[in-house]
Design a protein around this motif. Structure first.
Motif, PDB file in Angstrom:
ATOM      1  N   ASP A   1       0.876  -1.187   0.000  1.00 30.85           N
ATOM      2  CA  ASP A   1       0.000   0.000   0.000  1.00 30.85           C
ATOM      3  C   ASP A   1       0.907   1.228   0.000  1.00 30.85           C
ATOM      4  OD1 ASP A   1      -2.222  -1.619   0.437  1.00 30.85           O
ATOM      5  OD2 ASP A   1      -2.335  -1.193   2.582  1.00 30.85           O
ATOM      6  N   ILE A   2       0.542   2.227  -0.792  1.00 34.88           N
ATOM      7  CA  ILE A   2       1.340   3.462  -0.834  1.00 34.88           C
ATOM      8  C   ILE A   2       0.417   4.679  -0.815  1.00 34.88           C
ATOM      9  CG2 ILE A   2       2.944   4.851  -2.241  1.00 34.88           C
ATOM     10  CD1 ILE A   2       4.057   2.148  -3.296  1.00 34.88           C
ATOM     11  N   ILE A   3       0.805   5.668  -0.029  1.00 32.04           N
ATOM     12  CA  ILE A   3       0.060   6.933  -0.001  1.00 32.04           C
ATOM     13  C   ILE A   3       0.926   7.999  -0.665  1.00 32.04           C
ATOM     14  CG2 ILE A   3      -0.911   8.726   1.494  1.00 32.04           C
ATOM     15  CD1 ILE A   3      -1.368   6.574   3.627  1.00 32.04           C
ATOM     16  N   VAL A   4       0.380   8.713  -1.656  1.00 32.00           N
ATOM     17  CA  VAL A   4       1.106   9.876  -2.207  1.00 32.00           C
ATOM     18  C   VAL A   4       0.438  11.142  -1.702  1.00 32.00           C
ATOM     19  CG1 VAL A   4       1.830   8.661  -4.301  1.00 32.00           C
ATOM     20  CG2 VAL A   4      -0.246  10.041  -4.338  1.00 32.00           C
ATOM     21  N   GLY A   5       1.229  12.218  -1.701  1.00 33.23           N
ATOM     22  CA  GLY A   5       0.653  13.512  -1.329  1.00 33.23           C
ATOM     23  C   GLY A   5       0.391  13.644   0.160  1.00 33.23           C
TER      24      GLY A   5
END
Ligand code: 5AD
Ligand code: SF4
Length: 477
Positions: free
Chosen positions: A342-346
């Motif tokens: 899982d990756i969160i950008v911003g």
């Protein structure tokens, strides 16, 4: 908890003040004989959003409704009870739920006896409870993640006393062991091993909506798994927000590696688990996964960010270096392993350079699958209070770049399957063509393949002929 006339509202600040209270393990749930007639001739429909924990909770809701005499219905239309089990992880999840509740207004106008209930994580959010109560009069029942076992009495009040029922939050430390379950899968099953989360990543609402970490007793989990094996289940998934922390909240500390080994020994053909946090992923766990053929070589290892400063602000408790060291250990110890993330950008104030560090990790790890998100400020979480200088346009561009990067690499990885023969657990025939089936490999790759006379739950050898980003194509051999 905030007291309002008639009900108690969830209070995120209050929820954060975790106590060391002991966890009550309750196995005295019963349905009074008279209540078993309550649903006779009536039907229910459950709409589920969000993660596997919600899927499993819906199976408990269905189990209770069955015992109350209700019959499941395929559609919301024509049902007497509709329950919407909600997700609060990101704002767009909430918007979808509110849209569906809005659509159900028409059904309520057609049938004023209809009971529309809302439960799950959104019901644990203080702001949303007010919104649901004031703007959605069709909702007659609202209950939190800790109140599922009260469904019989709540429904009774709605149905026979004409009351609007709001029950959110009971105690923070309960584990119910004997709630009924109506499993939606006939050969794959979810098994809760723990509830809640104490990690408090700064962006995440889960520790507030699902409460403090509570592990189930190992003996209870093993009993459930044995029963599933006796019933012929082929695959189980051990569930927890952070399975590697299993047992850390118990006096006689048990650990996940031991639990996993004991579960594997029961002999269900496929054992999976989710989700693991990179922080307390022990070496012993990796060895156990490698040792047992029936523990699937598939690991979901959320990265969230590849930048040390962002990871620190997220409260993730690992660095890029320690994540990659763990990744290497996994890849080098477990043969043929697949890894997803899982990756969160911003995240607030994430710079281009910090985002590049995430891309570096993605290029190194070549994930088999990735769930990628734009940061969504969740009310009450520490990250929601951070000033954010990054505009949405930049965040969207980053998400697109990230997706292109991991998709291209995943396609390359999938192409390596071409020509190989893999074991697939069959889900069933496709809707369009009865000779095309789908199912999953041990590494959790979706396979569409030609075959004949197969049943859901069969294991079949499939030769892979083609590869796409999200699936493989093949033929049964
Ligand atoms: N904004 C965006 N993504 C989030 N997730 C959790 N909270 C947020 C948030 N506030 C993502 C994380 C987590 C997955 C289940 O959802 O990547 O691992
Ligand atoms: Fe949320 Fe972090 Fe807990 Fe996962 S480990 S549920 S991201 S707080």
């Amino acid at each position: 908890m905030k007291q309002k006339p008639g009900w108690v509202l969830p209070d995120l600040k209050e929820a954060q003040k975790r106590t060391a209270n002991t966890i009550d393990r309750i196995d005295t749930f019963t349905i009074p004989e008279a209540a078993r007639m309550m649903g006779r001739g009536k039907t229910y429909f459950i709409s589920t959003y969000g993660c596997q924990a919600n899927e499993r909770d819906s199976e408990t809701l269905a189990g209770i409704l069955d015992e109350l005499g209700f019959t499941p219905n395929e559609t919301a239309e024509g049902s007497d009870v509709i329950i919407i089990n909600t997700c609060a992880i990101r704002q767009n999840a909430e918007e979808k739920v509110l849209g569906e509740i809005g659509n159900f207004k028409r059904l309520y106008h057609e049938n004023k006896d209809l009971i529309i209930g809302v439960c799950g994580c959104m019901a644990q959010e203080e702001g949303l409870v007010e919104t649901l109560l004031t703007k959605y009069p069709q909702v007659r029942l609202l209950f939190g993640t800790h109140n599922i076992q009260e469904l019989p009495s709540m429904l009774y009040s709605c149905m026979f006393e004409g009351k609007k029922v709001v029950k959110i939050y009971s105690k923070e430390g309960e584990v119910y062991e004997n709630l009924p379950v109506h499993r939606f899968g006939t050969f794959k099953a979810w098994v809760n091993i723990m509830y809640g989360c104490d990690k408090f990543c700064t962006y995440c609402i889960v520790p507030y909506t699902r409460g403090k970490q509570r592990s189930r007793k190992m003996s209870e989990i093993l009993k459930e798994v044995q029963q599933l094996k006796d019933e012929g289940y082929k695959e189980i998934t051990l569930l927890g927000q952070n399975v590697n922390a299993y047992g850390k909240d118990m006096d006689n500390e048990q650990d996940f590696a031991t639990l996993l080994e004991e579960v594997a020994k029961i002999g269900i053909p496929r054992v999976r688990f989710t989700t693991s946090h990179p922080w307390d992923f022990s070496e012993q766990m990796i060895d156990i996964i490698a040792k047992y053929d029936n523990i699937m070589p598939f690991i979901h290892l959320p990265l969230q960010s590849g930048d040390d400063d962002v990871l620190k602000l997220m409260g993730r408790r690992y660095t890029k270096e320690s994540y990659l060291a763990l990744y290497d250990k996994i890849i080098n110890t477990i043969p043929n392993v697949a890894v997803s993330t899982d990756i969160i950008v911003g995240f607030p104030n994430e710079t281009d350079e910090q985002f590049e560090h995430t891309l570096d990790v993605v290029r190194y790890c070549k994930y088999d699958n990735a769930f990628t998100f734009i940061f969504s400020a969740r009310p009450g979480t520490p990250a929601s209070r951070m000033h954010d200088s990054i505009d949405m346009e930049t965040k969207r561009k980053r998400l697109a770049t990230l997706n292109k990067t991991w998709n291209d690499l995943a396609l390359e990885k999938n192409k390596a399957y071409i020509g190989r023969t893999v074991t697939v657990l069959v889900d069933g025939p496709s809707k369009k063509d009865e000779n095309v089936y789908s199912g999953y490999t041990d590494t959790q790759k979706l396979v569409n393949f030609k075959g004949e006379n197969l049943q859901a739950g069969d294991f079949v050898e499939v030769k892979i002929l083609d590869a796409k980003t999200f699936s493989l194509d093949g033929v049964a051999v």
